[in-house]
Design a protein around this motif. Sequence first.
Motif, PDB file in Angstrom:
ATOM      1  N   LEU A 217       0.829  -1.199   0.000  1.00 37.21           N
ATOM      2  CA  LEU A 217       0.000   0.000   0.000  1.00 37.21           C
ATOM      3  C   LEU A 217       0.866   1.253   0.000  1.00 37.21           C
ATOM      4  O   LEU A 217       2.052   1.211   0.349  1.00 37.21           O
ATOM      5  N   ARG A 218       0.256   2.364  -0.357  1.00 35.52           N
ATOM      6  CA  ARG A 218       0.967   3.642  -0.262  1.00 35.52           C
ATOM      7  C   ARG A 218       1.382   3.892   1.189  1.00 35.52           C
ATOM      8  O   ARG A 218       0.685   3.518   2.131  1.00 35.52           O
ATOM      9  N   LEU A 219       2.504   4.567   1.342  1.00 28.00           N
ATOM     10  CA  LEU A 219       3.068   4.766   2.678  1.00 28.00           C
ATOM     11  C   LEU A 219       2.146   5.566   3.586  1.00 28.00           C
ATOM     12  O   LEU A 219       2.151   5.376   4.801  1.00 28.00           O
ATOM     13  N   ARG A 220       1.345   6.454   3.020  1.00 25.85           N
ATOM     14  CA  ARG A 220       0.461   7.261   3.869  1.00 25.85           C
ATOM     15  C   ARG A 220      -0.538   6.373   4.617  1.00 25.85           C
ATOM     16  O   ARG A 220      -0.893   6.664   5.761  1.00 25.85           O
ATOM     17  N   TRP A 221      -0.978   5.280   3.958  1.00 26.21           N
ATOM     18  CA  TRP A 221      -1.918   4.377   4.621  1.00 26.21           C
ATOM     19  C   TRP A 221      -1.222   3.548   5.690  1.00 26.21           C
ATOM     20  O   TRP A 221      -1.817   3.218   6.718  1.00 26.21           O
ATOM     21  N   VAL A 222       0.030   3.228   5.468  1.00 29.90           N
ATOM     22  CA  VAL A 222       0.798   2.512   6.493  1.00 29.90           C
ATOM     23  C   VAL A 222       0.987   3.400   7.723  1.00 29.90           C
ATOM     24  O   VAL A 222       0.832   2.955   8.863  1.00 29.90           O
ATOM     25  N   VAL A 223       1.307   4.666   7.493  1.00 28.75           N
ATOM     26  CA  VAL A 223       1.468   5.613   8.602  1.00 28.75           C
ATOM     27  C   VAL A 223       0.155   5.769   9.368  1.00 28.75           C
ATOM     28  O   VAL A 223       0.132   5.755  10.610  1.00 28.75           O
ATOM     29  N   LEU A 224      -0.945   5.904   8.646  1.00 29.93           N
ATOM     30  CA  LEU A 224      -2.242   6.071   9.297  1.00 29.93           C
ATOM     31  C   LEU A 224      -2.609   4.844  10.125  1.00 29.93           C
ATOM     32  O   LEU A 224      -3.059   4.969  11.276  1.00 29.93           O
ATOM     33  N   ALA A 225      -2.422   3.657   9.572  1.00 27.22           N
ATOM     34  CA  ALA A 225      -2.742   2.435  10.303  1.00 27.22           C
ATOM     35  C   ALA A 225      -1.847   2.267  11.519  1.00 27.22           C
ATOM     36  O   ALA A 225      -2.296   1.809  12.580  1.00 27.22           O
ATOM     37  N   THR A 226      -0.578   2.655  11.408  1.00 26.62           N
ATOM     38  CA  THR A 226       0.335   2.582  12.555  1.00 26.62           C
ATOM     39  C   THR A 226      -0.133   3.495  13.683  1.00 26.62           C
ATOM     40  O   THR A 226      -0.192   3.089  14.858  1.00 26.62           O
ATOM     41  N   ALA A 227      -0.483   4.726  13.337  1.00 33.03           N
ATOM     42  CA  ALA A 227      -0.942   5.681  14.351  1.00 33.03           C
ATOM     43  C   ALA A 227      -2.243   5.221  15.000  1.00 33.03           C
ATOM     44  O   ALA A 227      -2.413   5.333  16.227  1.00 33.03           O
ATOM     45  N   LEU A 228      -3.179   4.683  14.200  1.00 37.76           N
ATOM     46  CA  LEU A 228      -4.450   4.222  14.755  1.00 37.76           C
ATOM     47  C   LEU A 228      -4.240   3.045  15.707  1.00 37.76           C
ATOM     48  O   LEU A 228      -4.860   2.968  16.772  1.00 37.76           O
ATOM     49  N   SER A 229      -3.367   2.131  15.336  1.00 34.85           N
ATOM     50  CA  SER A 229      -3.116   0.971  16.189  1.00 34.85           C
ATOM     51  C   SER A 229      -2.491   1.379  17.515  1.00 34.85           C
ATOM     52  O   SER A 229      -2.892   0.896  18.573  1.00 34.85           O
ATOM     53  N   LEU A 230      -1.511   2.286  17.454  1.00 31.52           N
ATOM     54  CA  LEU A 230      -0.850   2.720  18.690  1.00 31.52           C
ATOM     55  C   LEU A 230      -1.764   3.597  19.545  1.00 31.52           C
ATOM     56  O   LEU A 230      -1.658   3.592  20.775  1.00 31.52           O
TER      57      LEU A 230
END
Length: 405
Positions: A140-153
């Motif tokens: 996936l695009r990196l922006r979605w990885v960043v968003l999912a990381t922030a939501l999980s944490l």
Amino acid sequence: MQHVIAPTRPRLAGLDAARGLAVLGMFAAHVGAADRLFDWTDPSSWPDLVNGRSSVLFALCAGVSLVLLTTGPRADPETTGRATTGRPGGGLLRDRRHVLARAAVLLAIGALLTLVPGGVLVILPTYAVLFVAALPFLRLRLRWVVLATALSLGVGPVLALAGQAVVEMSGSGIADLLFVGYPAVSWFGVVLAGVLVARLGLDRAAVLRRMLVIGTAMAVVGYGGGALLGSALGVVGPVGMLVPATSGGGAGPVSKTVPSGGPDVVQLRPEFPPFPQIQWARLLDVTPHSGSSFELVGALGVALAVLAALCLVAVRLASVLLPLRAVGRLALTLYCGHVLAIGAWFAAGNPDPVPALHGWFPFTVLAVVAVVTALLVDRSGRRGPLEALTRRASRALDDPRPATA
């Protein structure tokens, strides 16, 4: 027809060293000073510095390894954010099969280790769940990885608290993997952080320097912010962590509450409390394994800084890291071996096993045996037995016909 042989990607020495450091850190957390909170005036409590942080570093390295096993080491965030260095000779479907097979092996090994006595909370089943969950994020695009990381944490610890309340009412089950011990809903952010930094490129000095700075800042904000906010709201002292009832050979639907300072001091709660009891104070606890966003961000910051520092050192002084690199290449075998060693000590019926296993001496014995074994295996050019098993399992479903061009 000419056979196309996929070239072997060189290993990242800093990543192997970080994984090795994480394994030795878990040794220290389990047998070093597992029942003592860190006190700089008491050297016997110093192993508590690695308690909780080593497992986060291990999970971060797992996320990095997922990218190296599949999409390649780097993505170009300036263009599409997708991996620009695909895995040579590989394909998306094959890579997913490899990851699913590895996850299945980890789940099976982890399930067996949970039957071993000794009170060690096994992280492998959670890894298996997170490996599968991370598959869609590898391309996936990196922006979605960043968003999912922030939501999980950020949101994950809240979901984990609510899930733990349900687990305490209904007993242990499959929900343990999502909410209890190493809750997948919040630890997913740690694995995704590894995916993110691997796609940015751990072979780039600029990326590593930014990781070092950002990781240090995250550690300060996570631990410092949680401590200040907790003190302002009157939340002091460790709250503890909830672990599965089957951890360490236990049985039945009773949940175990373990103080954050040590995974082997267990207090039993009522088997079925009348109403869900959500410990909201845990969201401000920054002690190891508390599972709050502050603790996870702080521990992840330490892990990022350590990984970046080791990768930078490995560029010029890779030979200095040889013992850690060797341990990192044998990480799965050594991790399982130390769980079995602790279980054998408990199973032998020692009259007072917990104090005897805590201290510098048992940690030194485990560490020396691990380093010597890893160096011998590395010198032989072979893989560890469990590493070879996961490799064979991941390739068992490959098309036996050779690729052609």
